[in-house]
Write a protein that holds these residues in place. Structure first.
Motif, short mmCIF file in Angstrom:
data_model
loop_
_atom_site.label_atom_id
_atom_site.label_comp_id
_atom_site.label_asym_id
_atom_site.label_seq_id
_atom_site.Cartn_x
_atom_site.Cartn_y
_atom_site.Cartn_z
N ALA A 278 0.80 -1.25 -0.12
CA ALA A 278 0.11 -0.11 -0.10
C ALA A 278 0.93 1.17 0.10
O ALA A 278 1.88 1.14 0.56
N VAL A 279 0.37 2.16 -0.60
CA VAL A 279 1.25 3.52 -0.72
C VAL A 279 1.14 4.32 0.56
O VAL A 279 0.74 5.51 0.31
N GLY A 280 1.21 3.59 1.45
CA GLY A 280 0.88 4.60 3.03
C GLY A 280 2.06 5.38 3.20
O GLY A 280 3.28 4.98 3.02
N ALA A 281 1.75 6.58 3.82
CA ALA A 281 2.66 7.49 4.16
C ALA A 281 3.71 7.94 3.30
O ALA A 281 5.13 8.25 3.44
N VAL A 282 3.37 7.97 1.91
CA VAL A 282 4.49 8.24 0.82
C VAL A 282 4.18 9.67 0.38
O VAL A 282 5.29 10.25 -0.38
N ASP A 283 3.47 10.47 1.11
CA ASP A 283 3.06 11.78 0.45
C ASP A 283 3.66 12.86 1.55
O ASP A 283 3.04 14.02 1.12
N PHE A 284 4.44 12.79 2.00
CA PHE A 284 5.11 14.01 3.13
C PHE A 284 6.42 13.85 3.30
O PHE A 284 7.19 12.44 3.39
N LEU A 285 7.14 14.58 3.47
CA LEU A 285 8.66 14.72 4.04
C LEU A 285 8.49 15.30 5.60
O LEU A 285 7.52 15.83 6.00
N ASP A 286 9.70 14.42 6.38
CA ASP A 286 9.60 14.79 7.77
C ASP A 286 10.93 15.47 8.03
O ASP A 286 11.91 14.84 7.63
N TYR A 287 11.01 16.53 8.74
CA TYR A 287 12.24 17.06 8.98
C TYR A 287 12.03 17.62 10.53
O TYR A 287 11.19 18.11 10.95
N GLU A 288 13.37 17.49 10.99
CA GLU A 288 13.42 17.94 12.45
C GLU A 288 13.28 19.59 12.90
O GLU A 288 13.66 20.30 11.73
N THR A 289 12.67 20.15 13.66
CA THR A 289 12.54 21.39 13.95
C THR A 289 13.94 22.01 13.84
O THR A 289 14.66 21.65 14.53
N GLY A 290 13.90 23.26 13.13
CA GLY A 290 15.35 23.92 13.20
C GLY A 290 16.51 23.28 12.33
O GLY A 290 17.47 23.70 12.21
N ASN A 291 15.89 22.36 11.43
CA ASN A 291 16.68 21.53 10.63
C ASN A 291 16.11 21.25 9.14
O ASN A 291 16.17 20.23 8.41
N ILE A 292 15.27 22.22 8.62
CA ILE A 292 14.31 22.14 7.50
C ILE A 292 15.02 22.68 6.37
O ILE A 292 15.11 23.81 6.55
N PRO A 293 15.62 21.69 5.60
CA PRO A 293 16.17 22.47 4.37
C PRO A 293 15.24 22.93 3.18
O PRO A 293 16.12 23.47 2.12
N ILE A 294 13.86 23.03 3.26
CA ILE A 294 13.16 23.49 2.36
C ILE A 294 12.38 24.66 2.83
O ILE A 294 12.05 24.68 4.17
N SER A 295 11.95 25.58 1.83
CA SER A 295 11.10 26.63 2.37
C SER A 295 9.69 26.19 2.97
O SER A 295 9.00 25.22 1.85
N LEU A 296 8.91 26.34 3.76
CA LEU A 296 7.77 25.95 4.13
C LEU A 296 6.63 27.17 3.26
O LEU A 296 5.15 26.94 3.30
N GLU A 297 7.08 27.83 2.78
CA GLU A 297 6.24 28.89 1.93
C GLU A 297 5.52 28.38 0.75
O GLU A 297 5.98 27.47 0.26
N ASP A 298 4.22 28.59 0.81
CA ASP A 298 3.31 27.71 -0.29
C ASP A 298 3.25 26.13 0.12
O ASP A 298 3.02 25.46 -0.95
N ARG A 299 3.63 25.67 1.17
CA ARG A 299 3.52 24.17 1.39
C ARG A 299 2.73 23.94 2.27
O ARG A 299 2.21 24.77 3.38
N LYS A 300 1.80 22.78 2.37
CA LYS A 300 1.02 22.28 3.38
C LYS A 300 1.84 21.54 4.46
O LYS A 300 2.61 20.69 3.82
N TYR A 301 1.68 21.78 5.50
CA TYR A 301 2.37 21.09 6.72
C TYR A 301 1.72 21.07 8.10
O TYR A 301 0.88 21.90 8.32
N LEU A 302 2.13 20.20 8.84
CA LEU A 302 1.84 20.26 10.33
C LEU A 302 2.73 19.88 11.09
O LEU A 302 3.72 19.31 10.70
N LYS A 303 2.78 20.34 12.36
CA LYS A 303 3.65 20.20 13.37
C LYS A 303 3.38 18.77 13.94
O LYS A 303 2.49 18.70 14.78
N HIS A 304 4.17 17.78 13.75
CA HIS A 304 3.77 16.39 14.06
C HIS A 304 3.83 16.25 15.52
O HIS A 304 3.13 15.81 16.31
#
Length: 410
Positions: A278-304
């Protein structure tokens, strides 16, 4: 009944500690079995197996380990200890193994421990079992109990004596009260992957498959579990997979918190065992707070949680993951069924929720329908992966694929 406990260390530097532990084992009513992996012969203690014998078990016939460079010696002892420990286990000469030491002794000792079955008692008391050291480098895919030594091994002192006494007592408790290696003989074992964001769907399916009489082993796919499952497939322990959480493949492509289990979907394909994917959990990237290598601008995200962000993949990103999935499944030698939940691949992906993006999800679905080879069965399910609709269809597909390809059942 007396048990035999192997004590493994470099006796040229740890003979005082091993003598202390040997006496404790005897006082607790059991037999010590000493294995030396030191560079020099210790004048203080005669082992049951010498370091030279360990080296010769690796096919190296030398008169002294001092003839070798340190790197050569470590590699030879690592190779030899695997054979020594495996032979002792197969011959039922030991009931548990306990080692102490620093980095050199640790890497040698755990190489041998990793040859032993899950359930067989293994303890490593190490000076490097703390700080920034990788836990995986010490335990691999086995149930090695790791105890930080707190202090270095330089003879008897109030801390080391306490730590070593606890370690011996723990080993004695295991060999007396438990210590039974797992025997999978005669059971049909299914490996399943899950993580928190797909837990309800996977756990629900696993429970129903277990109710049908199958043994299911679940692995947490956050950088460790998927890799361990792949190893157990290669060992022959796992006979089919319910691989419902492929998030580690996202991290293989883009890095992230759950990195560490690359080359997923390879072992089962090479082994030719049934795969229900099953294609479970393939639709998101996970990065630690303070170590996010991409911009969150125009991104959908949540704080896990306080330390981790889950960021919805863009279309080009999910298609990169999809390409990896398709390539590896197309190479599989055995039967494959792919499940596509149409209402989301994880929690928080339904209408109005933080990671809802049907265009991204649809892009992956259409890509896989196009790129997967015709012999791969594709099942679209009008449900989120955590919904009852997914669970019911998934269980049906698992049972059908297994019954069509094997009669083995626990």
């Amino acid at each position: 009944m007396k048990k035999t406990i192997a004590l493994l260390a470099s006796l040229d530097t740890k003979s005082n500690e091993i003598s202390f532990m040997r006496n404790l084992v005897e006082q607790m009513g059991h037999n010590p079995f000493i294995i030396d992996v030191g560079a020099r012969v210790s004048p203080a203690m005669k082992p049951d197996i010498t370091a030279l014998e360990v080296a010769r078990s690796a096919g190296v016939n030398i008169k002294s380990l001092m003839e070798l460079s340190k790197l050569e010696m470590i590699e030879i002892l690592k190779s030899g200890i695997k054979n020594v420990v495996r032979d002792l286990f197969n011959q039922k000469r030991i009931n548990g193994i306990l080692s102490i030491g620093g980095l050199q002794n640790t890497v040698i000792a755990v190489e041998g421990m990793m040859e032993l079955s899950i359930g067989f008692p293994k303890i490593m008391v190490s000076t490097v079992a703390s700080g920034k050291r990788s836990f995986e480098s010490i335990v691999g895919s086995k149930d090695i109990i790791v105890i930080p030594s707190i202090v270095d091994f330089t003879g008897s002192n109030m801390i080391s004596d306490t730590i070593l006494t606890n370690a011996v007592a723990a080993m004695v408790g295991m060999v007396e009260k438990a210590g039974k290696p797992i025997d999978p003989t005669g059971k049909f074992i299914i490996g399943a992957t899950l993580m928190g964001v797909v837990n309800d769907g996977v756990a629900g399916a696993v429970e129903k498959v277990r109710n049908e009489g199958f043994e299911v082993l679940s692995f947490h796919s956050t950088g460790v579990g998927g890799g361990i499952m792949e190893e157990l497939i290669r060992s022959g322990m796992i006979h089919a997979v319910m691989d419902f959480s492929l998030h580690e493949m996202v991290c293989e492509c883009f890095g992230g918190y759950s990195s560490g289990s690359d080359n997923r979907l390879v072992a089962a394909g090479e082994a030719g065992i049934p795969q229900i994917i099953a294609v479970g959990a393939v639709d998101f990237l996970d990065y630690e707070t303070g170590n996010i290598p991409i911009s969150l601008e125009d991104r959908k995200y949540l704080k896990h949680n306080a330390g981790l962000y889950h960021i919805k993949a863009k279309k080009e990103e999910i298609l990169k993951v999809g390409n990896l999935i398709a390539h590896r499944l197309n190479e599989a030698k055995g039967p494959v069924t792919v499940l596509l939940p149409l209402r989301g691949f994880r929690q928080a992906t339904e209408i109005g929720e933080a990671l809802y993006d049907p265009e991204v999800d649809a892009a992956l679905i259409e890509f896989l329908k196009k790129e997967l080879k015709p012999h791969i069965r594709i099942v679209e399910i009008d449900s989120n992966i955590n919904g009852d609709g997914f669970i019911d269809v998934a269980v049906k597909e698992v049972l059908n694929l297994i019954s069509d390809n094997t009669e083995r059942k626990g």
